[in-house]
Write an enzyme that holds these catalytic residues in place. Structure first.
Site, PDB file in Angstrom:
ATOM      1  N   GLN A 431       0.801  -1.232   0.000  1.00  0.00           N
ATOM      2  CA  GLN A 431       0.000   0.000   0.000  1.00  0.00           C
ATOM      3  C   GLN A 431       0.838   1.289   0.000  1.00  0.00           C
ATOM      4  O   GLN A 431       0.525   2.242  -0.679  1.00  0.00           O
ATOM      5  CB  GLN A 431      -0.944  -0.022   1.186  1.00  0.00           C
ATOM      6  CG  GLN A 431      -2.115   0.878   1.021  1.00  0.00           C
ATOM      7  CD  GLN A 431      -3.257   0.467   1.936  1.00  0.00           C
ATOM      8  OE1 GLN A 431      -3.106   0.456   3.151  1.00  0.00           O
ATOM      9  NE2 GLN A 431      -4.391   0.124   1.361  1.00  0.00           N
ATOM     10  N   PHE A 432       1.892   1.290   0.778  1.00  0.00           N
ATOM     11  CA  PHE A 432       2.807   2.448   0.833  1.00  0.00           C
ATOM     12  C   PHE A 432       4.230   1.895   0.919  1.00  0.00           C
ATOM     13  O   PHE A 432       4.468   0.903   1.600  1.00  0.00           O
ATOM     14  CB  PHE A 432       2.542   3.307   2.079  1.00  0.00           C
ATOM     15  CG  PHE A 432       1.224   4.009   2.061  1.00  0.00           C
ATOM     16  CD1 PHE A 432       1.087   5.269   1.478  1.00  0.00           C
ATOM     17  CD2 PHE A 432       0.110   3.415   2.617  1.00  0.00           C
ATOM     18  CE1 PHE A 432      -0.142   5.911   1.459  1.00  0.00           C
ATOM     19  CE2 PHE A 432      -1.122   4.053   2.599  1.00  0.00           C
ATOM     20  CZ  PHE A 432      -1.249   5.302   2.019  1.00  0.00           C
ATOM     21  N   ALA A 433       5.165   2.617   0.301  1.00  0.00           N
ATOM     22  CA  ALA A 433       6.563   2.169   0.349  1.00  0.00           C
ATOM     23  C   ALA A 433       7.031   1.978   1.794  1.00  0.00           C
ATOM     24  O   ALA A 433       7.821   1.084   2.091  1.00  0.00           O
ATOM     25  CB  ALA A 433       7.448   3.190  -0.355  1.00  0.00           C
ATOM     26  N   ILE A 436       6.764  -1.593   3.077  1.00  0.00           N
ATOM     27  CA  ILE A 436       7.318  -2.726   2.318  1.00  0.00           C
ATOM     28  C   ILE A 436       8.198  -3.600   3.221  1.00  0.00           C
ATOM     29  O   ILE A 436       8.433  -4.771   2.940  1.00  0.00           O
ATOM     30  CB  ILE A 436       8.116  -2.244   1.084  1.00  0.00           C
ATOM     31  CG1 ILE A 436       8.281  -3.405   0.090  1.00  0.00           C
ATOM     32  CG2 ILE A 436       9.447  -1.632   1.461  1.00  0.00           C
ATOM     33  CD1 ILE A 436       8.823  -3.005  -1.262  1.00  0.00           C
ATOM     34  N   PRO A 438       7.914  -5.278   6.092  1.00  0.00           N
ATOM     35  CA  PRO A 438       7.514  -6.634   6.480  1.00  0.00           C
ATOM     36  C   PRO A 438       7.591  -7.627   5.316  1.00  0.00           C
ATOM     37  O   PRO A 438       7.696  -8.831   5.543  1.00  0.00           O
ATOM     38  CB  PRO A 438       6.057  -6.469   6.946  1.00  0.00           C
ATOM     39  CG  PRO A 438       5.922  -5.025   7.280  1.00  0.00           C
ATOM     40  CD  PRO A 438       6.855  -4.300   6.358  1.00  0.00           C
ATOM     41  N   HIS A 478       4.139   7.746   5.486  1.00  0.00           N
ATOM     42  CA  HIS A 478       3.466   7.667   4.186  1.00  0.00           C
ATOM     43  C   HIS A 478       4.217   8.493   3.146  1.00  0.00           C
ATOM     44  O   HIS A 478       3.642   8.912   2.150  1.00  0.00           O
ATOM     45  CB  HIS A 478       2.012   8.174   4.283  1.00  0.00           C
ATOM     46  CG  HIS A 478       1.156   7.321   5.161  1.00  0.00           C
ATOM     47  ND1 HIS A 478       1.139   7.439   6.526  1.00  0.00           N
ATOM     48  CD2 HIS A 478       0.305   6.313   4.870  1.00  0.00           C
ATOM     49  CE1 HIS A 478       0.306   6.550   7.044  1.00  0.00           C
ATOM     50  NE2 HIS A 478      -0.213   5.857   6.060  1.00  0.00           N
TER      51      HIS A 478
END
Ligand SMILES: Cc1ncc(C[n+]2csc(CCOP(=O)(O)OP(=O)(O)O)c2C)c(N)n1
Length: 684
Positions: A431-433, A436, A438, A478
């Site tokens: 959804q958002f960099a 990433i 996890p 975000h």
């Protein structure tokens, strides 16, 4: 009643495994690479292997030597990997013992195996996800058994691996979607020297109770007959009922953890004696004797197995070493998208924003390729992505092709390894960099290494969409940039378009690329809302347009050849550079990299050599960034042509982008900072 021939086959292979372990132990200087053997686990492993059909998939773990023998691999083949020889059919000498991968006739498929305990559970569950999808769409790619049997997936692992967090993501997904996967947990009570009592309050069987819909059974994995009958029931059940199953098999550990971590370092005499009671070898011998097989026949088989092992070991020792010249082979699978093709600016085309370019690219891909699926958080029906970057796709293509996942980035990324092995072509989204991380482990541990370590058999075809970047007070979690972190991984490609046409063309190329490609999509450019980014809107390229990865673009050319500089940049940097260049007409040439790996070094170096002055501009915090690394390479390659040191401009070196827009502005580069850097360069 189990047929005596099966018992005898198991006996021969058990004797073979025992002989192999003894041979490795008595030839330690020759068997110099670390290895584990299956001593103690043979019964459950053979019992499992005997149930599988060539249409099935299995992910063995590093102790599954007997499982591999049970599938029909020869000791010689296994020993070639033990000794890391050139003819190792699995990895060409690149991987440890019992780290197979196999795609061929007559045996189940085995995807690339990492050594990271528990991590294979996600890719392997992804295989089951892929098979289920192929079944749903009635695809010819779904291989079946000789009498139409549906395939199953077996994921094998040790008991201590179950406590890894990623295992729960896979279990959750498997029960949610009712996937045909069997989790075989071989419980020897040890995780190297950590005992079960120290590590957990429940075994895998009890843990599985927390995943309603997961069938489960506890068995004595040292008893071949019990293991065989149970595994036969389980495999048949999953073949028919298409539902996950967990098998908890209790086994002794009779040999060292590995050749390097030896049992006498940490195990007591009493513990070893206790484990020896459950040695599957004498148990099977007893069973065969009571079935009327004469002692002499058993001894003869034992002797034949020992002789075969000795002979094959000698043969493996003599086998050639890999040729060092091959070490760069198979980093990537070759892509056939090497030329820019199709109509980038079709007549009567309409201008579109960048987020729609991504959406339309995916729509066209899904119309053309029934194997293409899209999943991630919120991308499914109702919302179609938090940026509406997947809006309407679920409605158009159905929930089986476009769907929401839970918040599980590891699963989202890692599952694509398994999906891709089945022939499904996953496009997934993080959804958002900033989130990433996890999923980063799967990207590094599984995806990036699969092609290389399977010597080209299992490249992973996947597109990972990642909205990225800072603008308008998005705040610390975000707004992050992640390209340097991504680019530290070898074996993945990273694209970073700055306008709608490039987005569409690159998305197509990324999808058609047989390797993992991360698409970094700047949120501030999605709608061209940020002042100065209007040019991110372009005419929509036609359906046939494709832009190969690794081709940079001259966004603005310099006309003043005597005192000009170039700005090498990407993403939002393109727009900062363009607005600064307005103040220095003719003196600034701007290169948009468009893809960060592979990198268009030719255009970068040619431009720097032509103009002699260069600024590398990035939105990322500058220290130790990709931009700095690139500047270093430019300095070295273009040294003789440079009229000034290569300048670098990035964000300030703070750990996060602060939320307040004035603070955000203070951290990020902007037109003024870029202009100052360019003027400094031009003054040389
Ligand atoms: C992610 C990760 N952490 C640590 C290790 C080091 N390691 C290798 S084997 C092992 C123990 C695994 O125990 P288990 O899964 O029960 O299998 P067993 O060796 O007992 O058969 C550990 C900690 C690893 N390979 N991967």
């Amino acid at each position: 009643m189990i047929h005596p021939d099966i018992l005898l086959k198991a006996w021969r292979l058990m004797c073979t495994a025992q002989s192999m372990a003894a041979t490795y132990e008595s030839n330690r200087p020759v068997c110099k690479y670390v290895h584990s053997t299956s001593r103690g686990h043979e019964a459950i492993q053979l019992a499992t292997a005997f149930q599988l059909l060539p249409c099935d998939y299995v992910s063995p773990y590093y102790r599954d030597e007997s499982l591999l023998l049970g599938l029909g691999f020869t000791p010689y083949q296994l020993m070639l990997q033990l000794l890391a020889k050139a003819d190792d059919i699995f990895t060409g000498g690149r991987e440890y013992y019992a780290h197979p991968n196999y795609r061929g006739a007559g045996k189940p498929t085995i995807i690339h195996q990492s050594s990271a305990t528990g991590m294979q559970v996600i890719p392997t569950t992804g295989i089951a996800q892929g098979l289920q999808y192929l079944h749903t769409i009635n695809s010819e790619k779904l291989r079946k058994g000789p009498t139409g049997e549906l395939p199953v997936v077996v994921c094998s692992l040790g008991d201590a691996s179950i406590t890894e967090g990623e295992v729960s993501e896979a279990f959750q997904f498997a029960v949610l979607k009712k996937l045909p996967v069997i989790y075989l947990v071989q419980d020897n009570n040890w995780g190297i020297s950590v005992s079960a009592e120290e590590a957990r309050v429940m075994d895998a069987y009890d843990y599985a109770a927390g995943f309603p819909g997961m069938e489960r059974v506890r068995i004595d994995g040292s008893n071949f007959e019990e293991s065989y009958n149970s595994m036969r029931r389980v495999v048949q059940y999953v073949r028919q009922h298409r539902t996950p199953y967990l098998v908890q098999a209790k086994v002794p550990l009779l040999n060292h953890h590995t050749s390097g971590v030896r049992k006498e370092f940490y195990r007591s005499e009493a513990d070893l004696a206790q484990h020896a009671i459950d040695d599957p070898h004498p148990k099977l011998r007893q069973r065969l004797l009571s079935a009327g097989i004469p002692e002499q026949q058993l001894q003869q088989i034992e002797q034949e197995a020992a002789e075969a092992v000795a002979q094959q070991f000698q043969q493996a020792v003599q086998a050639p070493e890999p040729d060092a010249a091959t070490v760069l082979h198979h980093v990537f699978a070759p892509t056939h998208i090497t030329e820019e093709k199709g109509r980038r600016t079709p007549p009567n085309g309409e201008k579109i924003i960048m987020v729609d370019a991504a959406l339309y690219a995916i729509r066209e891909i899904m119309e053309e390729y029934p194997e293409a699926v899209l999943y991630g958080q919120d991308v499914g029906r109702r919302l179609g992505g938090v940026f509406r970057e997947a809006a309407t796709l679920a409605e158009q293509f159905g929930d089986h092709r476009v769907f929401n996942t839970a918040i599980q980035e590891a699963y989202i990324i890692g599952s694509t390894a398994g999906m891709s092995a089945t022939g499904v072509k996953p496009i997934v989204e993080v959804q958002f960099a900033d989130y990433i991380y996890p999923g980063f482990n799967q990207l590094v541990t599984e995806l990036s290494k699969s092609c290389y370590l399977s010597v080209g058999k299992f490249p992973i075809q996947t597109v990972i969409r990642v909205p990225v970047g800072a603008y308008g007070g998005g705040g610390p979690y975000h707004s992050g940039s992640v390209e340097t972190t991504l680019l530290s991984i070898k074996g993945i490609k990273v694209a970073y378009p700055s306008n709608a046409a490039d987005m569409k063309g690159l998305m197509k190329a990324a999808f058609l690329d047989p390797n993992p490609v991360v698409m970094l999509e700047h949120k501030g450019l999605y709608w061209s809302k940020v002042p100065g980014t209007e040019d991110a809107k372009t005419i929509e390229p036609a359906r046939d347009y494709v832009l190969p990865l690794g081709k940079a673009r001259v966004v603005k050319a310099a006309s003043d050849r005597l005192n000009a500089c170039c700005v090498i940049t990407y993403g939002m940097g393109v727009y900062w550079a363009l607005s600064a260049a307005n103040y220095l007409p003719g003196q600034v040439e701007i290169i948009d990299l468009r893809t960060l790996f592979p990198l268009d070094e030719a255009l970068v170096f040619d431009t720097v050599k032509k103009l002699g002055k260069c600024l590398v501009l990035t939105e990322e915090q500058q220290n130790n960034s990709f931009a700095e690394a690139l500047a270093g390479r430019i300095s070295k390659t273009c040294f003789q042509w440079l009229d000034a040191p290569v300048e670098i401009l990035g964000a300030l070196n703070v750990p996060a982008i602060p939320m307040n827009i004035h603070l955000e502005q203070a951290v990020l580069p902007d037109r003024t900072k870029v202009l100052t850097a360019i003027k400094t360069l031009l003054a040389y």
